[in-house]
Structures are given as structure tokens and as C-alpha cells.
Design a protein around this motif. Sequence first.
Motif, PDB file in Angstrom:
ATOM      1  N   PRO A 245      -3.118 -12.997  13.593  1.00 38.89           N
ATOM      2  CA  PRO A 245      -3.745 -11.981  12.751  1.00 38.89           C
ATOM      3  C   PRO A 245      -5.274 -12.061  12.755  1.00 38.89           C
ATOM      4  N   VAL A 246      -5.891 -10.901  12.856  1.00 38.07           N
ATOM      5  CA  VAL A 246      -7.336 -10.792  12.700  1.00 38.07           C
ATOM      6  C   VAL A 246      -7.602  -9.622  11.765  1.00 38.07           C
ATOM      7  N   VAL A 247      -8.706  -9.674  11.050  1.00 36.07           N
ATOM      8  CA  VAL A 247      -9.100  -8.539  10.214  1.00 36.07           C
ATOM      9  C   VAL A 247     -10.439  -8.033  10.738  1.00 36.07           C
ATOM     10  N   PRO A 248     -10.391  -7.011  11.595  1.00 39.15           N
ATOM     11  CA  PRO A 248     -11.649  -6.502  12.146  1.00 39.15           C
ATOM     12  C   PRO A 248     -12.502  -5.878  11.047  1.00 39.15           C
ATOM     13  N   LYS A 249     -13.800  -5.879  11.295  1.00 39.40           N
ATOM     14  CA  LYS A 249     -14.712  -5.295  10.301  1.00 39.40           C
ATOM     15  C   LYS A 249     -14.674  -3.768  10.401  1.00 39.40           C
ATOM     16  N   GLY A 250     -15.090  -3.147   9.325  1.00 44.37           N
ATOM     17  CA  GLY A 250     -15.335  -1.712   9.365  1.00 44.37           C
ATOM     18  C   GLY A 250     -14.103  -0.846   9.192  1.00 44.37           C
ATOM     19  N   ILE A 251     -13.041  -1.377   8.558  1.00 44.51           N
ATOM     20  CA  ILE A 251     -11.908  -0.517   8.226  1.00 44.51           C
ATOM     21  C   ILE A 251     -12.131  -0.014   6.801  1.00 44.51           C
ATOM     22  N   GLY A 252     -12.034   1.279   6.638  1.00 40.46           N
ATOM     23  CA  GLY A 252     -12.318   1.871   5.339  1.00 40.46           C
ATOM     24  C   GLY A 252     -11.290   1.512   4.282  1.00 40.46           C
ATOM     25  N   ALA A 253     -11.671   1.629   3.008  1.00 41.69           N
ATOM     26  CA  ALA A 253     -10.794   1.240   1.901  1.00 41.69           C
ATOM     27  C   ALA A 253      -9.510   2.060   1.862  1.00 41.69           C
ATOM     28  N   ILE A 254      -9.557   3.295   2.342  1.00 41.15           N
ATOM     29  CA  ILE A 254      -8.363   4.151   2.312  1.00 41.15           C
ATOM     30  C   ILE A 254      -7.214   3.511   3.087  1.00 41.15           C
ATOM     31  N   PHE A 255      -7.550   2.780   4.143  1.00 40.33           N
ATOM     32  CA  PHE A 255      -6.508   2.103   4.917  1.00 40.33           C
ATOM     33  C   PHE A 255      -5.771   1.080   4.056  1.00 40.33           C
ATOM     34  N   PHE A 256      -6.515   0.358   3.225  1.00 41.61           N
ATOM     35  CA  PHE A 256      -5.883  -0.666   2.392  1.00 41.61           C
ATOM     36  C   PHE A 256      -5.017  -0.038   1.301  1.00 41.61           C
ATOM     37  N   VAL A 257      -5.396   1.152   0.869  1.00 40.63           N
ATOM     38  CA  VAL A 257      -4.554   1.874  -0.092  1.00 40.63           C
ATOM     39  C   VAL A 257      -3.222   2.241   0.569  1.00 40.63           C
ATOM     40  N   HIS A 258      -3.326   2.817   1.757  1.00 39.36           N
ATOM     41  CA  HIS A 258      -2.121   3.203   2.508  1.00 39.36           C
ATOM     42  C   HIS A 258      -1.231   1.984   2.725  1.00 39.36           C
ATOM     43  N   LEU A 259      -1.856   0.894   3.161  1.00 41.37           N
ATOM     44  CA  LEU A 259      -1.100  -0.320   3.472  1.00 41.37           C
ATOM     45  C   LEU A 259      -0.449  -0.907   2.214  1.00 41.37           C
ATOM     46  N   ALA A 260      -1.187  -0.929   1.109  1.00 43.63           N
ATOM     47  CA  ALA A 260      -0.640  -1.510  -0.125  1.00 43.63           C
ATOM     48  C   ALA A 260       0.571  -0.716  -0.592  1.00 43.63           C
ATOM     49  N   LEU A 261       0.507   0.604  -0.467  1.00 41.13           N
ATOM     50  CA  LEU A 261       1.642   1.437  -0.888  1.00 41.13           C
ATOM     51  C   LEU A 261       2.845   1.197   0.027  1.00 41.13           C
ATOM     52  N   VAL A 262       2.588   1.098   1.335  1.00 37.34           N
ATOM     53  CA  VAL A 262       3.685   0.842   2.274  1.00 37.34           C
ATOM     54  C   VAL A 262       4.308  -0.530   1.993  1.00 37.34           C
ATOM     55  N   CYS A 263       3.463  -1.530   1.769  1.00 34.90           N
ATOM     56  CA  CYS A 263       3.976  -2.881   1.513  1.00 34.90           C
ATOM     57  C   CYS A 263       4.788  -2.907   0.225  1.00 34.90           C
ATOM     58  N   THR A 264       4.322  -2.181  -0.792  1.00 35.57           N
ATOM     59  CA  THR A 264       5.087  -2.110  -2.034  1.00 35.57           C
ATOM     60  C   THR A 264       6.451  -1.501  -1.762  1.00 35.57           C
ATOM     61  N   LEU A 265       6.463  -0.447  -0.981  1.00 37.96           N
ATOM     62  CA  LEU A 265       7.735   0.236  -0.690  1.00 37.96           C
ATOM     63  C   LEU A 265       8.703  -0.705   0.023  1.00 37.96           C
ATOM     64  N   ILE A 266       8.229  -1.401   1.053  1.00 37.16           N
ATOM     65  CA  ILE A 266       9.183  -2.218   1.814  1.00 37.16           C
ATOM     66  C   ILE A 266       9.560  -3.488   1.061  1.00 37.16           C
ATOM     67  N   ALA A 267       8.651  -4.001   0.219  1.00 38.73           N
ATOM     68  CA  ALA A 267       9.014  -5.181  -0.562  1.00 38.73           C
ATOM     69  C   ALA A 267       9.975  -4.805  -1.690  1.00 38.73           C
ATOM     70  N   TYR A 268       9.847  -3.588  -2.187  1.00 39.35           N
ATOM     71  CA  TYR A 268      10.699  -3.113  -3.272  1.00 39.35           C
ATOM     72  C   TYR A 268      12.070  -2.707  -2.735  1.00 39.35           C
ATOM     73  N   PHE A 269      12.109  -2.425  -1.451  1.00 44.86           N
ATOM     74  CA  PHE A 269      13.285  -1.872  -0.793  1.00 44.86           C
ATOM     75  C   PHE A 269      14.602  -2.598  -1.104  1.00 44.86           C
ATOM     76  N   PRO A 270      14.672  -3.938  -0.881  1.00 47.26           N
ATOM     77  CA  PRO A 270      15.969  -4.597  -1.054  1.00 47.26           C
ATOM     78  C   PRO A 270      16.482  -4.609  -2.493  1.00 47.26           C
ATOM     79  N   PHE A 271      15.601  -4.327  -3.455  1.00 49.41           N
ATOM     80  CA  PHE A 271      16.009  -4.414  -4.859  1.00 49.41           C
ATOM     81  C   PHE A 271      16.260  -3.046  -5.468  1.00 49.41           C
ATOM     82  N   SER A 272      16.256  -2.032  -4.644  1.00 50.92           N
ATOM     83  CA  SER A 272      16.246  -0.681  -5.204  1.00 50.92           C
ATOM     84  C   SER A 272      17.350   0.180  -4.610  1.00 50.92           C
TER      85      SER A 272
END
Lengths: 331, 132
Positions: A245-272
Motif C-alpha cells: 500500500p502507498v498513499v500518493p499525494k494530491g488525492i482530493g477529499a471527495i475520494f476519501f468520502v467515497h471510499l469511507a461510504l463504500v467501506c462502511t457499506l461492505i463492512a456493514y454487509f455481513p450484519f445486515s
Amino acid sequence: MAARILFPLAVVLAIVAVALIGGSISFLQPLFSVALLYVAFAIFFFGFMAKVINWAKSPVPFRIPTTAGQEFSLPWIKWAKIDNPSTTGGVLMRMFFEVCLFRSLFRNMRTDLRSGWLIHSPTKWLWLLALGFHYSFLIIAIRHLRLFVHPIPGFVETLDAVDGMFQIGIPPIYLTDITILLCVTGLLIRRLCLPKVRFISLAADYFPLFLILGIVISGLLMRFVFRVDITAVKALANGIVSFHPVVPKGIGAIFFVHLALVCTLIAYFPFSKLMHMGGVFMSPTRNLANTTRMAYHENPWRKPPKFHSYEEYEDMYREYMKEAGLPLERE
Amino acid sequence: MYDSGKVIIGLLIFAGIFLFPFLYNHGSPAAKPKPSLDTPAIKALPEKKCVEDTQFMITTHMQFLNNWRDQALRDGNRWYVNKEGKKVWISLQNTCLKCHSNKKEFCNKCHNYAGVDPYCWDCHYDPNGSKL
């Protein structure tokens, strides 16, 4: 009633806010990308497995298929082979129609009271929106592979080209972007506006809808409005699946919003309720052949009963019975 | 576990689909491309600067070029004024490709990496003759 809707909405907005802040602070970015993704992937993968194995441990002592048609009986009575299957082939057909075409939603009926009569009539909206939503989501998920793997497999490139074939705008808008937005909005409106559906809807029903709507909107904003460096995003995604894993510089904050929502969805998945992805294959009302009377079905937890015969009884109490002068079969 | 044969086959299919991206790369990520700026025209520039700032060009060049196309071909106005107030002649082949004369080493690098197939070259050609 309102809390059922507003609470999940507030949770989604809170995730957006936290990710927006975390994604803007560069030393927090690894936490909000690499760490979050690995944790979410692990929860999804092992949670999904555990859930399915747990289900498989539950015995199904007798056949409980829903019988949505005439069962196999006499040669001159027409048998509904797919809706009431009694063979493995029929069950496979039934599962295919259920999993790929959502046949049970196609049978959805509405019931109204019209001038004193209770009228049942077919309604296909739920089926149409569900089908549109699920296939859009599937195609979008496959399209995202272009950011995870390199070289990009041919089928991903083909799908990408077909999905963007109208070449509207730059970057081209995908057909599935439009259909998923329409279908998720439609499914949300259905929950909010139909009184009977709204009555039975819980926070757990609204939460995935808001999450998915948030994912779609943040993804569209990232593609068309707040552009991010896509090569940097690919370097991140490709690094994660390659375990470098690397975290390149210069990725806008909107990407982290998208990613956080996706991660929430897949982590919530098995319990829902989203576990219907695995559950549809496990549902005994769909995957059992209707052979209730054709074949012998033994209760899976059946143990041979312990018999206690009269001979054994007599052996046990012979002395006492003799003493009491009771008649004995054997002396 | 009941029907374990069928359940295990199903779980293996699930695991195969889920783990596909993890297995596909064999644990070695592809190198992030570095588009080459090594052309005679760029070397001769006193200040290495594109029409707009680098970060903007990296993320938004496609929308930017699309606006250029609309302005030049639909509005007939071939002059673009950048954020610094400098006037630029709108032309992919004569302005962009004058400096970036190495399409293969510049455009294609990132486009191939991200799986993007822009339709610029349906109409335009590369005057520097690199095969498209």
C-alpha cells in the motif's frame, strides 16, 4: 417513525463529514484509505463466510419450498415445472430465474379497495427498479476493477466501452451511472411514499439506501465536478490489492468520502439485510425441490429411539415382581 | 454443516470472485506512470509551464480540452485566456502537441494505466507521426 428515517440519514452524513475532515489532513489519509479498506475487506470476507457457514449449520428437517404453481401430480394435470419443481433441473431453473431475473418480485401484486371491491392487480415497479439497481451496481463494481488490477482485463475494458458508448460529455457519463441513480432514488421514494411500505420500514432498511445513494452521488461528483488524479487513485487501489500500500499525494477529499461510504457499506454487509446476496442461494423456500411425498425425508437430527421392551423391563424388576407374586413370562 | 458439498462450492466461488483482484497482481503493483516531459520544445521553454497549473491539468485536462473544442468549433473563438491573463491559441495539434510531441510517452502513459480510451484521435492525428 421519523427517527427510523432521520437516524440512518444522520449516520451517513456523519460519515461524510468525518471522511471529509480526515481526507483533508494528509497524515490521516493512510488511516482513511489503506487501514479502512483492509479492515472493511476483512470484515466483509470473513463475516460473509461465517454467516453462510452458520446458516448451513441449521438443519432443514422437511421440505418447505414455496409452491407457486401446480405441483407434479397426475399426467393430465398440467405441472408448473419451474414454479413448483420436483427435480434438480427444475430447482436450478427456478434458482436461475430468482437470482438473475428476480422472478418473485415480478409476481408482486398491489391490493386496493376500489368501489367496495378488494382488487389485486400486478405491479412491476419494484421488480423494474430492483433489477435496474442490482445490474447497475454489478456493472459498476466490475468497471472499478480497472483501478485495482493492471494490466486491465479485456472484459473490463469492453464493459467500460459499452457502458460509456454514448460518449456524452468528458469524461463520458456511463449508462449505469444514470440507471443506478434513478433506481436507488425510486426505491427510496417507494419506501417513503407508499404508506404500507413506510409502515414496515426500519432504520436498517433506510441505512443501505442512504449509503448507496451517498456512494453514487460522491462518485459522480468525483468524476464530473471535484476531479481527482485518477492515476494516484489507481496507484492506491492497485497497491492495496498487491499488499504494497502507498498513499500518493494530491488525492482530493471527495475520494476519501467515497471510499469511507463504500467501506462502511461492505463492512456493514455481513450484519445486515444485504446478506441476501448469499442468502438467496441458501433459502429453503427456493432451493428445495417439492418432493414432500415423493421421497422419504429423514429428520437430520433424528437419533434412533431408545426402546425399552417388556423383556428388558421384566429383567430389571424380576426379583421384585416375583416377591409381589406378579405373573412373569420367563422365570 | 448440512449440504456441505454444495455450500463449500458456493463459498469457493464467492472467495474466487472476491480474491480475484488480490491474486491477479501476484503481490506486485504496476508502477505508477510518469508522463515524460522530455521533448525539445519543452526543454527550450524558459519556464516549464502548461496553459494552466499542473495539478489542474492532471485532474481536469479532459474537461478543459472539451471546453476548448466547444469554444473553437462551436463558438468559432480560438483564443483562450488563462488564469494569468495570457492568451493561448486553441488547437490540440498546434498548441498541445507542439510541446507534448511525444504522445506515446505522454498521453498514452496514463491513459493506458487508467484504462481510458479518449476519442480525441477519432478526428485528430498526431502530427509527429507516432502510431496511434
